[in-house]
Every structure is written in structure tokens, then in C-alpha cells.
Scaffold this motif. Sequence first.
Motif, PDB file in Angstrom:
ATOM      1  N   ALA A  73       3.163  -4.567   3.024  1.00 43.67           N
ATOM      2  CA  ALA A  73       4.292  -2.973   3.525  1.00 43.67           C
ATOM      3  C   ALA A  73       3.866  -2.109   2.973  1.00 43.67           C
ATOM      4  O   ALA A  73       2.294  -1.855   2.575  1.00 43.67           O
ATOM      5  CB  ALA A  73       4.950  -4.069   1.008  1.00 43.67           C
ATOM      6  N   PHE A  74       3.650  -1.055   4.085  1.00 45.89           N
ATOM      7  CA  PHE A  74       3.347   0.259   4.298  1.00 45.89           C
ATOM      8  C   PHE A  74       4.690   1.401   3.910  1.00 45.89           C
ATOM      9  O   PHE A  74       5.797   1.326   4.323  1.00 45.89           O
ATOM     10  CB  PHE A  74       3.368   0.458   5.287  1.00 45.89           C
ATOM     11  CG  PHE A  74       2.878   1.598   6.008  1.00 45.89           C
ATOM     12  CD1 PHE A  74       1.461   2.063   5.427  1.00 45.89           C
ATOM     13  CD2 PHE A  74       3.351   1.535   7.910  1.00 45.89           C
ATOM     14  CE1 PHE A  74       1.465   4.098   5.953  1.00 45.89           C
ATOM     15  CE2 PHE A  74       2.805   2.944   7.857  1.00 45.89           C
ATOM     16  CZ  PHE A  74       2.256   4.334   6.986  1.00 45.89           C
ATOM     17  N   LEU A  75       3.709   1.659   2.354  1.00 47.14           N
ATOM     18  CA  LEU A  75       4.540   2.931   1.935  1.00 47.14           C
ATOM     19  C   LEU A  75       3.559   4.113   2.076  1.00 47.14           C
ATOM     20  O   LEU A  75       2.361   3.721   2.131  1.00 47.14           O
ATOM     21  CB  LEU A  75       5.220   2.539   0.552  1.00 47.14           C
ATOM     22  CG  LEU A  75       5.870   1.271   0.446  1.00 47.14           C
ATOM     23  CD1 LEU A  75       5.998   0.778  -1.070  1.00 47.14           C
ATOM     24  CD2 LEU A  75       7.173   1.665   1.100  1.00 47.14           C
ATOM     25  N   GLY A  76       4.884   5.028   1.306  1.00 46.54           N
ATOM     26  CA  GLY A  76       3.448   6.369   1.425  1.00 46.54           C
ATOM     27  C   GLY A  76       4.168   7.602   0.764  1.00 46.54           C
ATOM     28  O   GLY A  76       5.351   7.348   0.324  1.00 46.54           O
ATOM     29  N   ALA A  77       3.704   8.598  -0.027  1.00 48.76           N
ATOM     30  CA  ALA A  77       3.947   9.576  -0.269  1.00 48.76           C
ATOM     31  C   ALA A  77       5.226  10.640   0.326  1.00 48.76           C
ATOM     32  O   ALA A  77       6.281  11.702  -0.405  1.00 48.76           O
ATOM     33  CB  ALA A  77       3.054  11.405  -0.887  1.00 48.76           C
ATOM     34  N   HIS A  78       5.241  10.600   1.108  1.00 48.66           N
ATOM     35  CA  HIS A  78       6.871  10.751   2.265  1.00 48.66           C
ATOM     36  C   HIS A  78       6.843   9.838   2.988  1.00 48.66           C
ATOM     37  O   HIS A  78       6.414   9.066   3.082  1.00 48.66           O
ATOM     38  CB  HIS A  78       6.003  12.067   2.574  1.00 48.66           C
ATOM     39  CG  HIS A  78       5.886  13.620   2.065  1.00 48.66           C
ATOM     40  ND1 HIS A  78       6.953  14.338   1.526  1.00 48.66           N
ATOM     41  CD2 HIS A  78       4.724  14.144   1.929  1.00 48.66           C
ATOM     42  CE1 HIS A  78       5.701  14.904   1.439  1.00 48.66           C
ATOM     43  NE2 HIS A  78       4.976  14.857   1.266  1.00 48.66           N
ATOM     44  N   ASP A 118       8.606   9.507   5.463  1.00 45.73           N
ATOM     45  CA  ASP A 118       8.378   9.860   6.842  1.00 45.73           C
ATOM     46  C   ASP A 118       6.879   9.485   7.244  1.00 45.73           C
ATOM     47  O   ASP A 118       6.525   9.061   8.861  1.00 45.73           O
ATOM     48  CB  ASP A 118       8.296  10.918   7.553  1.00 45.73           C
ATOM     49  CG  ASP A 118       6.998  12.605   7.148  1.00 45.73           C
ATOM     50  OD1 ASP A 118       6.855  12.066   6.005  1.00 45.73           O
ATOM     51  OD2 ASP A 118       7.546  13.525   7.239  1.00 45.73           O
ATOM     52  N   TYR A 119       5.851   9.290   6.132  1.00 47.16           N
ATOM     53  CA  TYR A 119       4.908   8.705   6.827  1.00 47.16           C
ATOM     54  C   TYR A 119       5.270   6.831   7.830  1.00 47.16           C
ATOM     55  O   TYR A 119       4.362   6.890   8.293  1.00 47.16           O
ATOM     56  CB  TYR A 119       4.215   7.697   5.747  1.00 47.16           C
ATOM     57  CG  TYR A 119       3.185   9.515   4.935  1.00 47.16           C
ATOM     58  CD1 TYR A 119       3.523  10.558   5.221  1.00 47.16           C
ATOM     59  CD2 TYR A 119       2.677   8.939   4.016  1.00 47.16           C
ATOM     60  CE1 TYR A 119       2.807  11.223   4.798  1.00 47.16           C
ATOM     61  CE2 TYR A 119       1.630  10.179   2.841  1.00 47.16           C
ATOM     62  CZ  TYR A 119       2.212  11.180   3.958  1.00 47.16           C
ATOM     63  OH  TYR A 119       1.554  12.323   2.376  1.00 47.16           O
ATOM     64  N   TYR A 120       6.140   6.456   7.247  1.00 46.69           N
ATOM     65  CA  TYR A 120       6.706   5.046   7.690  1.00 46.69           C
ATOM     66  C   TYR A 120       7.799   5.205   8.154  1.00 46.69           C
ATOM     67  O   TYR A 120       8.278   3.860   8.458  1.00 46.69           O
ATOM     68  CB  TYR A 120       5.887   4.070   6.341  1.00 46.69           C
ATOM     69  CG  TYR A 120       7.179   4.021   5.003  1.00 46.69           C
ATOM     70  CD1 TYR A 120       6.578   4.997   4.146  1.00 46.69           C
ATOM     71  CD2 TYR A 120       8.340   3.510   4.531  1.00 46.69           C
ATOM     72  CE1 TYR A 120       7.498   5.451   3.127  1.00 46.69           C
ATOM     73  CE2 TYR A 120       8.935   3.532   3.751  1.00 46.69           C
ATOM     74  CZ  TYR A 120       8.332   4.367   2.497  1.00 46.69           C
ATOM     75  OH  TYR A 120       9.957   4.731   1.393  1.00 46.69           O
ATOM     76  N   GLY A 121       8.043   5.816   8.680  1.00 43.84           N
ATOM     77  CA  GLY A 121       9.950   5.926   8.993  1.00 43.84           C
ATOM     78  C   GLY A 121      11.048   5.350   8.123  1.00 43.84           C
ATOM     79  O   GLY A 121      11.851   4.653   8.312  1.00 43.84           O
ATOM     80  N   ILE A 122      10.774   5.874   7.069  1.00 44.34           N
ATOM     81  CA  ILE A 122      12.107   5.270   6.111  1.00 44.34           C
ATOM     82  C   ILE A 122      12.972   5.275   6.356  1.00 44.34           C
ATOM     83  O   ILE A 122      13.986   4.560   6.517  1.00 44.34           O
ATOM     84  CB  ILE A 122      11.827   6.730   5.011  1.00 44.34           C
ATOM     85  CG1 ILE A 122      12.368   5.151   3.809  1.00 44.34           C
ATOM     86  CG2 ILE A 122      11.638   7.780   4.844  1.00 44.34           C
ATOM     87  CD1 ILE A 122      12.536   6.272   2.469  1.00 44.34           C
ATOM     88  N   ALA A 123      13.563   6.192   7.515  1.00 46.05           N
ATOM     89  CA  ALA A 123      15.732   6.341   7.977  1.00 46.05           C
ATOM     90  C   ALA A 123      15.760   5.222   8.731  1.00 46.05           C
ATOM     91  O   ALA A 123      16.083   4.783   8.066  1.00 46.05           O
ATOM     92  CB  ALA A 123      15.331   7.969   8.630  1.00 46.05           C
ATOM     93  N   GLU A 124      14.945   5.067   9.611  1.00 47.62           N
ATOM     94  CA  GLU A 124      14.988   4.110  10.301  1.00 47.62           C
ATOM     95  C   GLU A 124      15.037   2.727   9.789  1.00 47.62           C
ATOM     96  O   GLU A 124      15.842   1.570  10.016  1.00 47.62           O
ATOM     97  CB  GLU A 124      14.404   3.919  11.702  1.00 47.62           C
ATOM     98  CG  GLU A 124      13.649   3.015  12.632  1.00 47.62           C
ATOM     99  CD  GLU A 124      12.862   1.849  12.402  1.00 47.62           C
ATOM    100  OE1 GLU A 124      13.363   0.741  12.911  1.00 47.62           O
ATOM    101  OE2 GLU A 124      12.234   2.118  12.044  1.00 47.62           O
ATOM    102  N   VAL A 183       0.528  -1.189   0.108  1.00 49.06           N
ATOM    103  CA  VAL A 183       0.171  -0.016  -0.017  1.00 49.06           C
ATOM    104  C   VAL A 183       0.574   1.172  -0.417  1.00 49.06           C
ATOM    105  O   VAL A 183       1.821   1.447   1.023  1.00 49.06           O
ATOM    106  CB  VAL A 183      -0.993   0.076   1.094  1.00 49.06           C
ATOM    107  CG1 VAL A 183      -1.968   1.342   1.370  1.00 49.06           C
ATOM    108  CG2 VAL A 183      -1.892  -1.162   1.392  1.00 49.06           C
ATOM    109  N   ILE A 184       0.484   2.144  -1.290  1.00 46.26           N
ATOM    110  CA  ILE A 184       1.666   3.265  -1.298  1.00 46.26           C
ATOM    111  C   ILE A 184       0.324   4.657  -1.006  1.00 46.26           C
ATOM    112  O   ILE A 184      -0.247   4.968  -2.004  1.00 46.26           O
ATOM    113  CB  ILE A 184       2.165   3.797  -2.267  1.00 46.26           C
ATOM    114  CG1 ILE A 184       2.714   2.466  -2.778  1.00 46.26           C
ATOM    115  CG2 ILE A 184       2.065   4.896  -2.569  1.00 46.26           C
ATOM    116  CD1 ILE A 184       3.090   2.101  -4.028  1.00 46.26           C
ATOM    117  N   VAL A 185       0.463   4.756   0.695  1.00 41.51           N
ATOM    118  CA  VAL A 185      -0.525   5.857   1.005  1.00 41.51           C
ATOM    119  C   VAL A 185      -0.549   7.010   0.298  1.00 41.51           C
ATOM    120  O   VAL A 185       0.272   8.248  -0.015  1.00 41.51           O
ATOM    121  CB  VAL A 185      -0.410   6.234   1.795  1.00 41.51           C
ATOM    122  CG1 VAL A 185      -0.996   7.233   2.966  1.00 41.51           C
ATOM    123  CG2 VAL A 185      -0.983   4.973   3.385  1.00 41.51           C
ATOM    124  N   GLY A 186      -1.872   7.568  -0.213  1.00 42.16           N
ATOM    125  CA  GLY A 186      -1.847   9.148  -0.687  1.00 42.16           C
ATOM    126  C   GLY A 186      -1.216  10.465  -0.470  1.00 42.16           C
ATOM    127  O   GLY A 186      -0.423  11.325  -0.546  1.00 42.16           O
TER     128      GLY A 186
END
Length: 293
Positions: A239-244, A246-252, A199-202
Motif C-alpha cells: 500500500a503506497f501512501l505519502g505526505a501529499h 498527489d505522490y500516489y494519485g489519490i484523486a484517481e 509505506v507512507i513516503v516522507g
Amino acid sequence: MRKLRMFVRHFLSFLVLTTALARSLRAQNPPDWTEPFPPHRVIANVYYVGSRGLASYLIATPKGHILINSSMESNVQMIAESIEKLGFHFVDVKILLISHAHWDHCAGSALLKKLTGAKYMVMDGDVPVVESGGKEDFQYGNTPKNLYEPAKVDRVLHDGEEVKLGNAVLVAHKTPGHTKGCTTWTMKVADGGKKYDVVIVGSPNVNPGYKLVNNANYPQIAQDYEQMFRVLNALPCDAFLGAHGDYYGIAEKAARLKEGGPNPFIDPQGYKNYVADREQAFRAELKKQQENR
Ligand SMILES: [Zn+2]
């Protein structure tokens, strides 16, 4: 002499002021929007090719690739380099999609179309916005810094429609509110012999200044947010993704990816927590605006 010293002092303070002004103008966009980020495989044929602050995804197939989010014009070069670093070719991008019609996700679309010849496919509610270069946006249409080069849409998408290329099938879920055609993308992938829902949240966010009550430019905005949360709450997500990022804590999560072990992007609970948190924020803001009417 004294006069000259005064003049120099005034001139210096003027310089300091104008430099500060220039800096604050440049700082209107968060600096991480244009900061490079290591491209990486997320899951199956889904790759991250965005900057630190603006997410772009490449869905790679033997028949060419799908790119989600052109980001800002100044990001296009970086996206192209990230795609090449992963061993794919930028010119093989055949389809361009977006999360929603805000400049930080779509201002680079005209340039990207020119460079790759990709077909631009956009959700119905966002089509007038991208084709007017942002002028038709209900909130930012009169804000010059949020306008961009208009891009022609090659296919108008409607809720639930599929975008197919090679073996990839993406489903466009209309999740309006943040923009009228805000889109959450889903796909089913197989990885390591297992099947996963991506899912890629808008965007579920209520931006500062958004009027949820008596909004003449977008009368049904609050109902649209309600519909969006109904859709997000019902979507199966591994798998949780999004437009930014930081929605899903990409750095960590990207840091954990390097350590090996289970895929950090598989995070169904993180998705549920995020949607619940954003829904609570929306309801609090709606209540506040209804009370202050
Ligand atoms: Zn936005």
C-alpha cells in the motif's frame, strides 16, 4: 468634474491592483491544501483524514489513535471533522507524528496537542525545527510565512524506532534530505486475511531553491538524499501512501475505491515508479548544480 473622473479611474485601478496583490498573497499556498476531501478507509485500520492537497492519516486502535500530520493550523478543524465522520473521536488521538517538519505538515501541531493532549513524537533531525516554529529550518527559517507556533516534542525518535499503540506498530525510517529528519512511516497490516506492507513516503522531492552543493546550512544534504533513496528502494511496499496525495494519485484512486473491486491503494509498481522518477529528478538536479558550480 474631469479631475474627479481621473481620480475615480486612478482609485479603481489602485483597487484592482491591491485586490490582485491580496489574491496573490493568499495564493502563496496551493488552494487544494485547504480544500476538503472525503475521508476514507485506505486499508485495515489506516484511514485518510487530510485535505485534497495535504495528507493526514489516522491509525485507529481500540486504545486510541495515531495521527500522522497535523497539516496547517487552518486544517486542524477539517481533520477533526473527518475523524468524526468516520465514526472515531478526535479527542482519542493519543499520538501525533509527522512526515517532515515543513509548515504544510506540522504547523497545526501546537493547536492539535492543545485540543487532544496527544504526545508529539518527531525524528531527531526535525526536533529543533518544530520546537522553534520553523526558525531552525535550513531553507525556510527566515521566511516569515513559513513559520508557525512552536510545539514541544514529547519523544525524540531515531532511525528504525517503533511507535506502538494498541495493536498498531509503526516504524520510523529516517529518510533525510528534504528536511534533516524527514520520516517515512511503515507498518504491517492484515486485511481480508492477507498481510500487507504500508509505506507512507516522507518526501523525496528537491524543492525549488534547494542547494545540493556547498550548502552551508546543510553540508551533507546530497549524501542524505542518497541515503533516503537507498532506504526507499529497499522498503517492501504494497500500500503506497505519502505526505501529499498527489505522490500516489489519490484523486484517481479514491474515485476507484467507490467503484468497488480490488483496493486501489495496493500499488507496489506505482511505488517503484514514483521512487525511480523522484531519484532521477534528484540526480538531474544534482548534476546541473555540480556543473554550474
Ligand atoms: Zn516539504
